[in-house]
Design an enzyme around this catalytic site. Structure first.
Site, PDB file in Angstrom:
ATOM      1  N   TYR A 225      57.013  21.596  -1.063  1.00  0.00           N
ATOM      2  CA  TYR A 225      57.880  21.310   0.088  1.00  0.00           C
ATOM      3  C   TYR A 225      58.211  22.568   0.893  1.00  0.00           C
ATOM      4  CZ  TYR A 225      57.955  16.520  -1.323  1.00  0.00           C
ATOM      5  OH  TYR A 225      57.541  15.236  -1.622  1.00  0.00           O
TER       6      TYR A 225
ATOM      7  N   VAL B  28      59.015  12.616   6.907  1.00  0.00           N
ATOM      8  CA  VAL B  28      60.094  13.521   6.532  1.00  0.00           C
ATOM      9  C   VAL B  28      60.201  14.678   7.531  1.00  0.00           C
ATOM     10  CG1 VAL B  28      60.013  12.856   4.108  1.00  0.00           C
ATOM     11  CG2 VAL B  28      58.597  14.773   4.895  1.00  0.00           C
TER      12      VAL B  28
ATOM     13  N   HIS C  48      62.312   7.963   3.904  1.00  0.00           N
ATOM     14  CA  HIS C  48      61.810   8.728   2.753  1.00  0.00           C
ATOM     15  C   HIS C  48      62.384  10.132   2.685  1.00  0.00           C
ATOM     16  CE1 HIS C  48      58.111   5.821   2.659  1.00  0.00           C
ATOM     17  NE2 HIS C  48      59.210   5.280   2.181  1.00  0.00           N
TER      18      HIS C  48
HETATM   19  N1  APR Z   1      47.490   8.102  15.547  1.00  0.00           N
HETATM   20  C1  APR Z   1      47.977   6.980  14.947  1.00  0.00           C
HETATM   21  N2  APR Z   1      47.693   6.644  13.676  1.00  0.00           N
HETATM   22  C2  APR Z   1      46.896   7.471  12.982  1.00  0.00           C
HETATM   23  C3  APR Z   1      46.349   8.645  13.529  1.00  0.00           C
HETATM   24  C4  APR Z   1      46.683   8.959  14.879  1.00  0.00           C
HETATM   25  N3  APR Z   1      46.222  10.048  15.503  1.00  0.00           N
HETATM   26  N4  APR Z   1      45.599   9.243  12.565  1.00  0.00           N
HETATM   27  C5  APR Z   1      45.673   8.471  11.476  1.00  0.00           C
HETATM   28  N5  APR Z   1      46.451   7.397  11.717  1.00  0.00           N
HETATM   29  C6  APR Z   1      46.829   6.284  10.837  1.00  0.00           C
HETATM   30  C7  APR Z   1      45.851   5.979   9.709  1.00  0.00           C
HETATM   31  O1  APR Z   1      44.796   5.139  10.171  1.00  0.00           O
HETATM   32  C8  APR Z   1      46.750   5.280   8.693  1.00  0.00           C
HETATM   33  O2  APR Z   1      46.810   3.872   8.913  1.00  0.00           O
HETATM   34  O3  APR Z   1      48.032   6.614  10.197  1.00  0.00           O
HETATM   35  C9  APR Z   1      48.127   5.889   8.972  1.00  0.00           C
HETATM   36  C10 APR Z   1      48.588   6.866   7.927  1.00  0.00           C
HETATM   37  O4  APR Z   1      48.732   6.211   6.706  1.00  0.00           O
HETATM   38  P1  APR Z   1      49.253   6.983   5.413  1.00  0.00           P
HETATM   39  O5  APR Z   1      48.523   8.273   5.278  1.00  0.00           O
HETATM   40  O6  APR Z   1      49.182   6.022   4.286  1.00  0.00           O
HETATM   41  O7  APR Z   1      50.777   7.343   5.787  1.00  0.00           O
HETATM   42  P2  APR Z   1      52.068   6.429   5.749  1.00  0.00           P
HETATM   43  O8  APR Z   1      51.738   4.991   5.995  1.00  0.00           O
HETATM   44  O9  APR Z   1      53.077   7.070   6.608  1.00  0.00           O
HETATM   45  O10 APR Z   1      52.491   6.600   4.232  1.00  0.00           O
HETATM   46  C11 APR Z   1      53.682   6.026   3.772  1.00  0.00           C
HETATM   47  O11 APR Z   1      53.454   7.146   1.675  1.00  0.00           O
HETATM   48  O12 APR Z   1      52.930   8.999   0.407  1.00  0.00           O
HETATM   49  C12 APR Z   1      53.915   8.303   1.021  1.00  0.00           C
HETATM   50  O13 APR Z   1      56.056   9.034   1.381  1.00  0.00           O
HETATM   51  C13 APR Z   1      54.784   9.072   1.963  1.00  0.00           C
HETATM   52  O14 APR Z   1      55.998   8.249   3.866  1.00  0.00           O
HETATM   53  C14 APR Z   1      54.746   8.265   3.220  1.00  0.00           C
HETATM   54  C15 APR Z   1      54.333   6.887   2.749  1.00  0.00           C
END
Ligand code: APR
Length: 235
Positions: free
Chosen positions: A54, A89, A105
């Site tokens: 972090y 975050v 989160h």
């Molecule tokens: N613009 C919009 N969306 C995008 C872009 C972009 N430029 N690049 C990637 N993405 C999309 C991906 O296609 C995917 O669907 O963003 C999404 C990211 O998904 P994750 O990586 O799973 O992130 P998130 O859904 O925020 O994860 C949820 O998981 O690990 C934990 O605590 C962490 O808050 C997080 C939670």
């Protein structure tokens, strides 16, 4: 009365600010084991590893800037009553000018005592803002216990989920940006939107949400927000 837009965001909204998402190719969970750096068991196993992880994220946030998608979401406040619910975050929504941001989160720039009142009460009284500074093993809170990230680790409850549900229930429009909708309870929030509430989803990849109310905008967040604003204007 202004219409209420509730915006649910995930890592994708910050991708164009240079932040790796979690589950995409090259994402953070490919580089780190989530069980080591972002779970409550990982914290008790190796606090130094978690604090270092972090500390790095905080340093990276210092140099990042909100992108056009964060700015467009903040700009919605001119005409709408807007609440942002974010799984992120980072503080890029706040820095773009959004005034009501609920973090599901936790927040990178904050820490709290490992043994404090938050876990029992969700009271933020002992939460400390460290900005972009580092926190190390041995750094203690005023109550004498080790400082830990103000982050919801895997394996912990999500104290703000009730507030988020209440907001989604009141939404006239729900906008979901950049989340893979794989992590509960956040992933289930859209189900609380009223039957008449249109749901817009911005993501370059297909998102697992099959619901008659959904309009998919398959694009990155910055371009997707432009398209969303056009759709709003033509409504
Ligand atoms: N613009 C919009 N969306 C995008 C872009 C972009 N430029 N690049 C990637 N993405 C999309 C991906 O296609 C995917 O669907 O963003 C999404 C990211 O998904 P994750 O990586 O799973 O992130 P998130 O859904 O925020 O994860 C949820 O998981 O690990 C934990 O605590 C962490 O808050 C997080 C939670």
């Amino acid at each position: 009365m202004k219409k209420k837009i509730v915006v649910l965001t995930g890592a994708g909204v910050s991708a164009e600010s240079g932040f790796a998402t979690f589950r995409d190719t090259g994402g953070l969970w490919e580089q780190y084991d989530v069980n080591d750096v972002a779970s409550i068991e990982g914290w008790y196993r190796n606090r130094k590893l978690v604090l270092d992880f972090y500390n790095q994220r905080r340093a990276q946030l210092k140099d990042a800037q909100p992108n056009a998608a964060h700015l467009a979401i903040a700009g919605l406040e001119k005409e709408y009553d807007v609440d942002v619910i974010t799984q992120n975050v980072d503080n890029l929504h706040e820095r773009a000018g959004s005034t009501r941001v609920l973090h599901l989160h936790g927040e990178l720039s904050k820490v709290r005592p490992e043994n404090g009142i938050y876990d029992r009460t969700a009271s933020e009284a002992e939460v400390i803002d460290v900005g972009y500074g580092e926190v190390h093993v041995g750094d203690l809170a005023p109550n004498g216990s080790q400082l830990r990230p103000h982050i919801v680790f895997f394996g912990e409850a999500v104290p703000n989920i009730e507030k988020a549900i209440n907001l989604v229930e009141k939404a006239d429009i729900l906008l979901i940006v950049g989340t893979s909708l794989q992590v509960y309870p956040a992933a289930g929030l859209y189900r609380y939107a009223s039957i008449n509430t249109p749901i817009y989803v911005i993501d370059p990849k297909p998102v697992p949400i099959s619901d008659g109310r959904v309009t998919m905008i398959q694009d990155v967040a910055t371009k997707g927000m432009e398209k969303f604003l056009e759709m709003l204007a033509n409504k």
